[in-house]
Design an enzyme around this catalytic site. Structure first.
Site, PDB file in Angstrom:
ATOM      1  N   ASN A  15      11.469  -0.492   9.730  1.00 47.95           N
ATOM      2  CA  ASN A  15      10.499  -1.103   8.864  1.00 47.95           C
ATOM      3  C   ASN A  15      11.263  -2.243   8.182  1.00 47.95           C
ATOM      4  O   ASN A  15      12.333  -1.834   7.557  1.00 47.95           O
ATOM      5  CB  ASN A  15      10.091   0.012   7.997  1.00 47.95           C
ATOM      6  CG  ASN A  15       9.464  -0.369   6.554  1.00 47.95           C
ATOM      7  OD1 ASN A  15       9.168  -1.490   6.467  1.00 47.95           O
ATOM      8  ND2 ASN A  15       9.546   0.620   5.644  1.00 47.95           N
ATOM      9  N   LYS A  34      10.388  -3.704   5.596  1.00 43.50           N
ATOM     10  CA  LYS A  34      10.280  -3.525   4.269  1.00 43.50           C
ATOM     11  C   LYS A  34       9.884  -5.165   3.709  1.00 43.50           C
ATOM     12  O   LYS A  34       9.405  -6.022   4.454  1.00 43.50           O
ATOM     13  CB  LYS A  34      11.260  -2.720   3.404  1.00 43.50           C
ATOM     14  CG  LYS A  34      11.542  -1.587   3.875  1.00 43.50           C
ATOM     15  CD  LYS A  34      12.543  -0.777   2.694  1.00 43.50           C
ATOM     16  CE  LYS A  34      12.726   0.533   3.395  1.00 43.50           C
ATOM     17  NZ  LYS A  34      13.619   1.301   2.566  1.00 43.50           N
ATOM     18  N   HIS A  50       5.018   5.953   3.025  1.00 40.38           N
ATOM     19  CA  HIS A  50       6.116   5.415   3.117  1.00 40.38           C
ATOM     20  C   HIS A  50       6.679   5.941   1.427  1.00 40.38           C
ATOM     21  O   HIS A  50       5.914   5.546   0.621  1.00 40.38           O
ATOM     22  CB  HIS A  50       6.940   4.186   3.313  1.00 40.38           C
ATOM     23  CG  HIS A  50       8.186   4.177   3.070  1.00 40.38           C
ATOM     24  ND1 HIS A  50       8.948   3.818   2.012  1.00 40.38           N
ATOM     25  CD2 HIS A  50       9.184   3.906   4.155  1.00 40.38           C
ATOM     26  CE1 HIS A  50      10.307   3.628   2.116  1.00 40.38           C
ATOM     27  NE2 HIS A  50      10.348   3.898   3.610  1.00 40.38           N
ATOM     28  N   GLU A  97       8.304   4.508  -0.807  1.00 44.42           N
ATOM     29  CA  GLU A  97       8.047   3.604  -1.794  1.00 44.42           C
ATOM     30  C   GLU A  97       6.891   3.219  -2.038  1.00 44.42           C
ATOM     31  O   GLU A  97       6.308   2.906  -3.212  1.00 44.42           O
ATOM     32  CB  GLU A  97       8.818   2.173  -1.368  1.00 44.42           C
ATOM     33  CG  GLU A  97      10.349   2.348  -1.233  1.00 44.42           C
ATOM     34  CD  GLU A  97      10.978   1.684  -0.054  1.00 44.42           C
ATOM     35  OE1 GLU A  97      10.568   0.852   0.541  1.00 44.42           O
ATOM     36  OE2 GLU A  97      12.259   1.980   0.224  1.00 44.42           O
ATOM     37  N   GLU A 108      11.414  11.881   5.818  1.00 47.84           N
ATOM     38  CA  GLU A 108      12.488  10.840   5.245  1.00 47.84           C
ATOM     39  C   GLU A 108      12.584  11.467   3.749  1.00 47.84           C
ATOM     40  O   GLU A 108      11.830  11.151   3.042  1.00 47.84           O
ATOM     41  CB  GLU A 108      11.919   9.286   5.104  1.00 47.84           C
ATOM     42  CG  GLU A 108      11.669   8.664   6.483  1.00 47.84           C
ATOM     43  CD  GLU A 108      11.626   7.329   6.361  1.00 47.84           C
ATOM     44  OE1 GLU A 108      12.397   6.385   6.745  1.00 47.84           O
ATOM     45  OE2 GLU A 108      10.850   6.726   5.440  1.00 47.84           O
ATOM     46  N   GLY A 123      17.232   4.297   1.202  1.00 54.87           N
ATOM     47  CA  GLY A 123      17.729   2.955   0.306  1.00 54.87           C
ATOM     48  C   GLY A 123      19.139   2.863   0.022  1.00 54.87           C
ATOM     49  O   GLY A 123      20.043   4.024   0.272  1.00 54.87           O
ATOM     50  N   SER A 128      19.105   6.515   5.271  1.00 56.18           N
ATOM     51  CA  SER A 128      20.396   5.925   5.510  1.00 56.18           C
ATOM     52  C   SER A 128      20.860   6.338   6.807  1.00 56.18           C
ATOM     53  O   SER A 128      22.022   6.932   6.841  1.00 56.18           O
ATOM     54  CB  SER A 128      21.102   6.641   4.385  1.00 56.18           C
ATOM     55  OG  SER A 128      20.909   6.136   3.161  1.00 56.18           O
TER      56      SER A 128
HETATM   57  P1  PGA Z   1      17.324   3.054   4.865  1.00 53.79           P
HETATM   58  O1  PGA Z   1      15.615   3.203   4.784  1.00 53.79           O
HETATM   59  O2  PGA Z   1      17.751   3.429   6.378  1.00 53.79           O
HETATM   60  O3  PGA Z   1      17.366   1.776   4.554  1.00 53.79           O
HETATM   61  O4  PGA Z   1      17.721   4.304   3.850  1.00 53.79           O
HETATM   62  C1  PGA Z   1      15.095   4.047   5.427  1.00 53.79           C
HETATM   63  C2  PGA Z   1      13.605   4.051   5.283  1.00 53.79           C
HETATM   64  O5  PGA Z   1      13.060   3.568   4.182  1.00 53.79           O
HETATM   65  O6  PGA Z   1      12.600   4.302   6.083  1.00 53.79           O
END
Ligand code: PGA
Length: 257
Positions: A9, A11, A96, A98, A168, A174, A214
């Site tokens: 993704n 983002k 997600h 976020e 997740e 993040g 991550s």
């Molecule tokens: P990240 O993001 O791998 O940068 O931690 C994962 C996600 O938000 O799906």
């Protein structure tokens, strides 16, 4: 389950131009992969039309980062399933963390979106995950079961076969995220599999369970080694195509050589 799903993704990071350059290169990498890896990318809405042209006739599946559940209406700023269908989107990422955190999406909203995506022939990629306080209070399993049960409420066995789930943990996502211990991830995925099988007796085993948060070159093999981890949902590590290419090649070598 033989297929391994790997996707990213983007983002709110890549412009149309940046997305096209990335996709052109990813197509070459995808051609070199001989295995059963299901590859997908999830660009921003503005880039979807152009990137669809790039990925047409390739093995790369295309996803959107969100959608409204209504077909059309007075919902300023929203994108409907009809609009995504017109582009030829394969999957829609829903829920997600976020979206949950900044736009107050809840499991019931996500359920409406899941039902709508299925009605329009797109695969829902449903994201679930517990917060750090919930983990510290030892209620992760209850929280995750509730998320699954509400997000996938009312689905038939046939519907469920189209669904993908990404676990997740919010605390692992993040820049500020702490990579999760792979044994913990393995335990959670086994629990999620049992819950899915309880919910969908026939198709519960077929729903791919992806792990995200991550994921990087140092830890991805530890996650994928767990039986109930059927894929990786990668953020930052995949935004740079060079790193993502290393991950894909190493994954293929690990899985199939
Ligand atoms: P990240 O993001 O791998 O940068 O931690 C994962 C996600 O938000 O799906």
């Amino acid at each position: 389950m033989s297929k391994i799903w790997v996707g990213t993704n983007w983002k709110m990071t890549k412009t149309i131009g940046e997305g096209i350059s990335y996709t052109k290169e990813l197509k070459q990498v995808a051609n070199e992969l001989t295995s059963n890896i299901e590859l997908f990318i999830i660009p921003s809405f503005t880039a979807l039309v152009d990137i669809k042209k790039e990925v047409a006739e390739t093995r790369i599946k295309l996803g959107a980062q969100n959608m409204h559940w209504e077909d059309k209406g007075a919902y300023t700023g929203e994108i409907s399933p009809r609009m995504l269908n017109e582009i030829g989107i394969d999957l829609v990422e829903l829920g997600h963390s976020e979206r949950r955190q900044y736009y107050n999406e809840n499991d019931s909203d996500i359920n409406k979106k899941v039902v709508s995506a299925l009605k329009h022939g797109m695969k829902p990629l449903v994201c679930i995950g517990e917060e750090i306080e919930q983990k510290n209070n030892f209620i992760s399993f209850e929280i995750l079961a509730a998320q699954l049960k509400v997000c996938l409420k009312g689905l038939s066995e046939e519907d469920a076969k189209q669904v993908l789930v990404a676990y997740e943990p919010v605390w692992a996502i993040g820049e500020k995220g702490i990579p999760a211990d792979s044994n913990y991830v393995g335990e959670v995925h086994t629990f999620l599999r049992h819950t899915l099988v309880e919910m969908f007796l026939e198709s519960g085993y077929e729903i791919p369970l992806l792990y995200g948060g991550s994921v990087n070159l140092d830890n991805f093999l530890k996650y994928i080694n767990h039986q109930d981890v059927n894929g990786l949902f990668v953020g930052r590590t995949a935004w740079d195509l060079e790193t993502f290419t290393v991950l894909l090649h190493e994954l293929e070598k690990h899985l199939y050589s």
